[in-house]
Design a protein around this motif. Structure first.
Motif, PDB file in Angstrom:
ATOM      1  N   ILE A 251       0.853  -1.192   0.000  1.00 21.55           N
ATOM      2  CA  ILE A 251       0.000   0.000   0.000  1.00 21.55           C
ATOM      3  C   ILE A 251       0.888   1.240   0.000  1.00 21.55           C
ATOM      4  O   ILE A 251       1.834   1.340   0.787  1.00 21.55           O
ATOM      5  CB  ILE A 251      -0.915   0.030   1.247  1.00 21.55           C
ATOM      6  N   LYS A 252       0.567   2.200  -0.854  1.00 20.15           N
ATOM      7  CA  LYS A 252       1.316   3.456  -0.900  1.00 20.15           C
ATOM      8  C   LYS A 252       0.891   4.329   0.275  1.00 20.15           C
ATOM      9  O   LYS A 252      -0.288   4.648   0.435  1.00 20.15           O
ATOM     10  CB  LYS A 252       1.035   4.175  -2.222  1.00 20.15           C
ATOM     11  N   VAL A 253       1.868   4.719   1.121  1.00 22.82           N
ATOM     12  CA  VAL A 253       1.550   5.473   2.332  1.00 22.82           C
ATOM     13  C   VAL A 253       2.262   6.819   2.406  1.00 22.82           C
ATOM     14  O   VAL A 253       1.993   7.608   3.318  1.00 22.82           O
ATOM     15  CB  VAL A 253       1.885   4.659   3.598  1.00 22.82           C
ATOM     16  N   GLY A 254       3.171   7.108   1.486  1.00 23.92           N
ATOM     17  CA  GLY A 254       3.886   8.371   1.568  1.00 23.92           C
ATOM     18  C   GLY A 254       4.755   8.618   0.360  1.00 23.92           C
ATOM     19  O   GLY A 254       4.711   7.874  -0.625  1.00 23.92           O
ATOM     20  N   LYS A 255       5.549   9.682   0.437  1.00 27.16           N
ATOM     21  CA  LYS A 255       6.482  10.027  -0.632  1.00 27.16           C
ATOM     22  C   LYS A 255       7.746  10.617  -0.021  1.00 27.16           C
ATOM     23  O   LYS A 255       7.774  10.993   1.163  1.00 27.16           O
ATOM     24  CB  LYS A 255       5.839  11.003  -1.615  1.00 27.16           C
ATOM     25  N   LEU A 256       8.784  10.691  -0.820  1.00 29.28           N
ATOM     26  CA  LEU A 256      10.105  11.069  -0.319  1.00 29.28           C
ATOM     27  C   LEU A 256      10.143  12.494   0.238  1.00 29.28           C
ATOM     28  O   LEU A 256      10.934  12.792   1.133  1.00 29.28           O
ATOM     29  CB  LEU A 256      11.136  10.906  -1.439  1.00 29.28           C
ATOM     30  N   SER A 257       9.291  13.374  -0.254  1.00 31.08           N
ATOM     31  CA  SER A 257       9.315  14.769   0.202  1.00 31.08           C
ATOM     32  C   SER A 257       8.698  14.946   1.592  1.00 31.08           C
ATOM     33  O   SER A 257       8.793  16.033   2.170  1.00 31.08           O
ATOM     34  CB  SER A 257       8.566  15.648  -0.800  1.00 31.08           C
ATOM     35  N   MET A 258       8.088  13.918   2.145  1.00 29.51           N
ATOM     36  CA  MET A 258       7.481  14.005   3.473  1.00 29.51           C
ATOM     37  C   MET A 258       8.549  13.958   4.563  1.00 29.51           C
ATOM     38  O   MET A 258       9.647  13.433   4.362  1.00 29.51           O
ATOM     39  CB  MET A 258       6.490  12.864   3.691  1.00 29.51           C
ATOM     40  N   THR A 259       8.201  14.471   5.736  1.00 28.33           N
ATOM     41  CA  THR A 259       9.074  14.357   6.902  1.00 28.33           C
ATOM     42  C   THR A 259       8.840  12.998   7.560  1.00 28.33           C
ATOM     43  O   THR A 259       7.787  12.377   7.365  1.00 28.33           O
ATOM     44  CB  THR A 259       8.769  15.471   7.914  1.00 28.33           C
ATOM     45  N   PRO A 260       9.799  12.497   8.348  1.00 29.34           N
ATOM     46  CA  PRO A 260       9.587  11.229   9.058  1.00 29.34           C
ATOM     47  C   PRO A 260       8.339  11.235   9.934  1.00 29.34           C
ATOM     48  O   PRO A 260       7.661  10.212  10.057  1.00 29.34           O
ATOM     49  CB  PRO A 260      10.864  11.086   9.896  1.00 29.34           C
ATOM     50  N   GLN A 261       8.028  12.380  10.546  1.00 28.84           N
ATOM     51  CA  GLN A 261       6.840  12.474  11.393  1.00 28.84           C
ATOM     52  C   GLN A 261       5.562  12.305  10.554  1.00 28.84           C
ATOM     53  O   GLN A 261       4.625  11.611  10.968  1.00 28.84           O
ATOM     54  CB  GLN A 261       6.827  13.829  12.125  1.00 28.84           C
ATOM     55  N   GLN A 262       5.510  12.941   9.390  1.00 25.65           N
ATOM     56  CA  GLN A 262       4.342  12.806   8.519  1.00 25.65           C
ATOM     57  C   GLN A 262       4.183  11.360   8.030  1.00 25.65           C
ATOM     58  O   GLN A 262       3.072  10.832   7.989  1.00 25.65           O
ATOM     59  CB  GLN A 262       4.475  13.756   7.333  1.00 25.65           C
ATOM     60  N   LEU A 263       5.297  10.734   7.651  1.00 23.72           N
ATOM     61  CA  LEU A 263       5.247   9.347   7.199  1.00 23.72           C
ATOM     62  C   LEU A 263       4.780   8.423   8.321  1.00 23.72           C
ATOM     63  O   LEU A 263       3.983   7.508   8.097  1.00 23.72           O
ATOM     64  CB  LEU A 263       6.627   8.913   6.689  1.00 23.72           C
ATOM     65  N   LYS A 264       5.254   8.667   9.542  1.00 22.94           N
ATOM     66  CA  LYS A 264       4.845   7.864  10.707  1.00 22.94           C
ATOM     67  C   LYS A 264       3.336   7.957  10.933  1.00 22.94           C
ATOM     68  O   LYS A 264       2.655   6.946  11.155  1.00 22.94           O
ATOM     69  CB  LYS A 264       5.593   8.333  11.946  1.00 22.94           C
TER      70      LYS A 264
END
Length: 397
Positions: A251-264
């Motif tokens: 499942i796609k949950v994020g992208k490289l431009s996100m911060t670690p907090q946003q991805l979490k």
């Protein structure tokens, strides 16, 4: 983990082993994500992907100005959540992805949207062009295509490829999802990158479901501008999962431009909804959760210690090994093979084979043939009598 006298009931694969490994029925595995572990994995993955992208750019040398920035695959790579289950998860509606809301949307605000609608096409074009439809969203809806026009104009394979390249996001009226999937075929549905997202184009309209006679009228209901706009915005701020009959789902949950907090936060939101609604036995059926990039290794964020999903598959004691004599079965196979072989031989070759068989039996002699005819009980009795007749023991004490 402490051992207990309990065993996992294995799948029926023939003979059961009596030396099965001992495992504990109750485990201390926490059935929830550890936020600290998810954030550590997110930091490590994003740092690795950025470093790899920078090294690739430096190795390539000068930047190619002819390449469109929107077409660059390395500009903002996707990050996926891999879910591994203990048993297969079955979902019959694989062509209809399930929407999972995200706190931080993956899709950008400058995407071009194409919507496949139920006929008449003009009614939905007027809905998007209405003054009540949000202006910022109207600029992103670049095209509205009805089912009839889709079948006529984009039937050839090359036309479908061109349509796929024209827009960033595709959406489809949930009432015609199956028809659109059959029309577009593997060009759109072989991968999940641009698979049309089902939305409700009846959103905002009142439907009286108590009147069964007006079923056709209900099928032709058109939603309100505000209701449809809200539905499109919800689709853009979500990710989609299409469960397949296997033990692994990505499942796609994020992208490289996100911060670690946003991805979490995205990972936690997806896991909560996915385990609750789409996995049988919920957390007990989850084997592991991982995050990864398109070409990176998977980083684990949650792993289970238990090997089973259902308590009914745990035995209190080891199953007994059933020992069978396979000589009879082997003899029957050998006999059938010899009969089949004799049918293929000529009369002369068959007679020669029989003569060789008789000569082989004659060479064995009467003593060997007699020993073969002795039963197992009688042979053991003769052995005991021979040992008792010996005056001194064979092994010194």
């Amino acid at each position: 983990m402490a051992k207990s006298k309990s065993l996992v009931k294995s799948e029926p694969t023939g003979e059961k082993s009596a030396n099965a490994p001992l495992v504990a029925k109750k485990s201390s595995t926490p059935y929830q994500l550890d936020p600290a572990q998810v954030e550590r994995a997110a930091k490590g993955l994003i740092a690795h992907m950025k470093k790899h992208a920078q090294e690739k750019e430096e190795k390539a040398g000068k930047k190619n100005l002819a390449v469109d920035e929107d077409d660059s695959a390395d500009q903002d790579q996707a990050i996926f959540l891999n879910v591994s289950t203990k048993t297969h998860v079955h979902d019959s509606n694989r062509l209809k992805p399930t929407k999972l809301p995200l706190p931080h949307p993956i899709v950008g605000s400058d995407v071009r949207i194409c919507i496949f609608t139920k006929d008449p096409q003009r009614a939905y074009k007027d809905l998007v062009a209405s003054d009540e439809f949000p202006a910022d969203l109207r600029t992103r809806v670049a095209r509205v295509i009805g089912v009839d026009k889709l079948r006529k104009k984009w039937k050839p394979f090359e036309n479908k490829r061109q349509l796929l390249a024209l827009y960033d996001v595709f959406m489809v009226d949930e009432r015609v999802t199956k028809i659109v999937a059959e029309t577009l075929g593997k060009t759109f549905y072989s991968t999940k990158s641009k698979r049309p997202i089902p939305i409700r184009l009846t959103a905002g309209a009142y439907i009286d479901k108590s009147k069964k006679d007006d079923k056709k009228k209900q099928e032709n209901v058109i939603g309100t501008p505000k209701g449809v706009a809200k539905e499109i915005e919800a689709a853009l701020s979500a990710t989609y999962v299409s469960m397949s009959p296997s033990a692994n789902t990505s499942i796609k949950v994020g992208k490289l431009s996100m911060t670690p907090q946003q991805l979490k936060e995205n990972v936690e939101a997806v896991v909560e909804k996915l385990v609750e609604k789409h996995i049988e036995h919920k957390w007990r059926n989850v084997r592991g959760l991982y995050i990864k990039g398109p070409t990176t290794k998977a980083l684990p964020i949650w792993l289970t210690e238990e090997q089973w999903a259902d308590e009914d598959k745990v035995l209190d004691e080891a199953p007994q090994r059933v020992i069978t004599d396979g000589s009879k079965k082997g003899g029957e196979k050998r006999k059938k093979w010899e009969e089949w072989e004799e049918e293929l031989l000529d009369d002369e070759d068959l007679e020669e084979k029989r003569q060789r068989r008789k000569a082989k039996k004659a060479k064995k002699g009467p003593e060997q043939s007699q020993s073969r005819s002795i039963s197992k009980e009688k042979r053991n009795k003769l052995k005991q009598e021979a040992l008792q007749s010996v005056q001194t023991p064979l092994i010194a004490s």
